[in-house]
Design an enzyme around this catalytic site. Structure first.
Site, mmCIF file in Angstrom:
data_model
loop_
_atom_site.group_PDB
_atom_site.id
_atom_site.type_symbol
_atom_site.label_atom_id
_atom_site.label_comp_id
_atom_site.label_asym_id
_atom_site.label_seq_id
_atom_site.Cartn_x
_atom_site.Cartn_y
_atom_site.Cartn_z
ATOM 1 C CG HIS A 185 -7.254 3.669 2.385
ATOM 2 N ND1 HIS A 185 -7.287 2.354 2.790
ATOM 3 C CD2 HIS A 185 -5.997 3.897 1.961
ATOM 4 C CE1 HIS A 185 -6.094 1.812 2.613
ATOM 5 N NE2 HIS A 185 -5.286 2.739 2.123
ATOM 6 C CE LYS B 181 2.520 -8.676 -4.232
ATOM 7 N NZ LYS B 181 2.928 -7.387 -3.657
ATOM 8 N NE ARG C 290 0.605 4.536 5.674
ATOM 9 C CZ ARG C 290 0.662 3.284 5.326
ATOM 10 N NH1 ARG C 290 -0.333 2.503 5.603
ATOM 11 N NH2 ARG C 290 1.694 2.768 4.711
ATOM 12 C CB SER D 252 -4.594 -2.496 3.751
ATOM 13 O OG SER D 252 -5.340 -1.412 3.272
#
Length: 175
Positions: free
Chosen positions: A31, A55, A104, A142
């Site tokens: 990141h 969340k 990615r 993550s």
């Protein structure tokens, strides 16, 4: 009379601001690399933590922002903030003309492309720019970092030092 092209609407006296949105739970070295790349293209980059109402995350949003700030402290034209609701509304409030997203691997493209098209439909004046991290960062997410950490693995190589320290404290149950 035709409508002006988007490039005709750019005000050269106004800094070119981009928003890099995500959950960043936690921010990874990949990141940070995307922020560094974005700063080669934009005057200012805002790393924006999206607050999901259902969340809670590994770290609370405020702590994620603090960890991001510590991780990008070497980048004076980068900052962090958080938002709720539509990201394009946050972009407008902050004067951003671009959204930065990192790609990615193959699996990232389809959902990111779909979101970019939706954002373009909702906010045609805000462009989406995709950046690609170095190959050694492309498999790191993550959620992978959290999984490795939960199982006692060597996750430190994938995150900035302030994040590694905070994760160790969190995993030990300290605040």
């Amino acid at each position: 009379m035709s409508e002006p092209a988007a490039r005709d609407l750019v005000d050269p006296s106004r800094p070119l601001t981009a928003v890099y949105p995500g959950s960043f739970d936690p921010i990874t070295s990949g990141h940070v690399e995307i922020v560094e790349q974005a700063l080669q293209l934009f005057d200012r980059v805002i790393v924006a933590v999206g607050k999901h109402p259902s969340k809670p995350g590994f770290f609370p949003v405020e702590q994620r922002c603090a960890l991001i700030a510590a991780s990008i402290a070497h980048l004076p034209r980068a900052e962090t903030d958080h938002f709720e609701g539509l990201m394009i509304n946050f972009c407008r409030r902050r004067g951003a003309r671009a959204i930065v997203r990192g790609l990615r691997a193959h699996g990232d493209f389809e959902p990111e492309f779909q979101m970019a098209l939706a954002n373009r439909d909702l906010a045609p004046d805000i462009e989406t720019v995709f950046l690609i991290p170095r190959p050694e960062q492309q498999f790191v997410s993550s959620s992978l970092v959290r999984e490795i950490a939960h199982h006692g693995g060597d996750f430190e190589r994938y995150v900035p030092a302030p994040v590694a320290a905070a994760m160790h404290r969190r995993l030990r149950g300290a605040t």
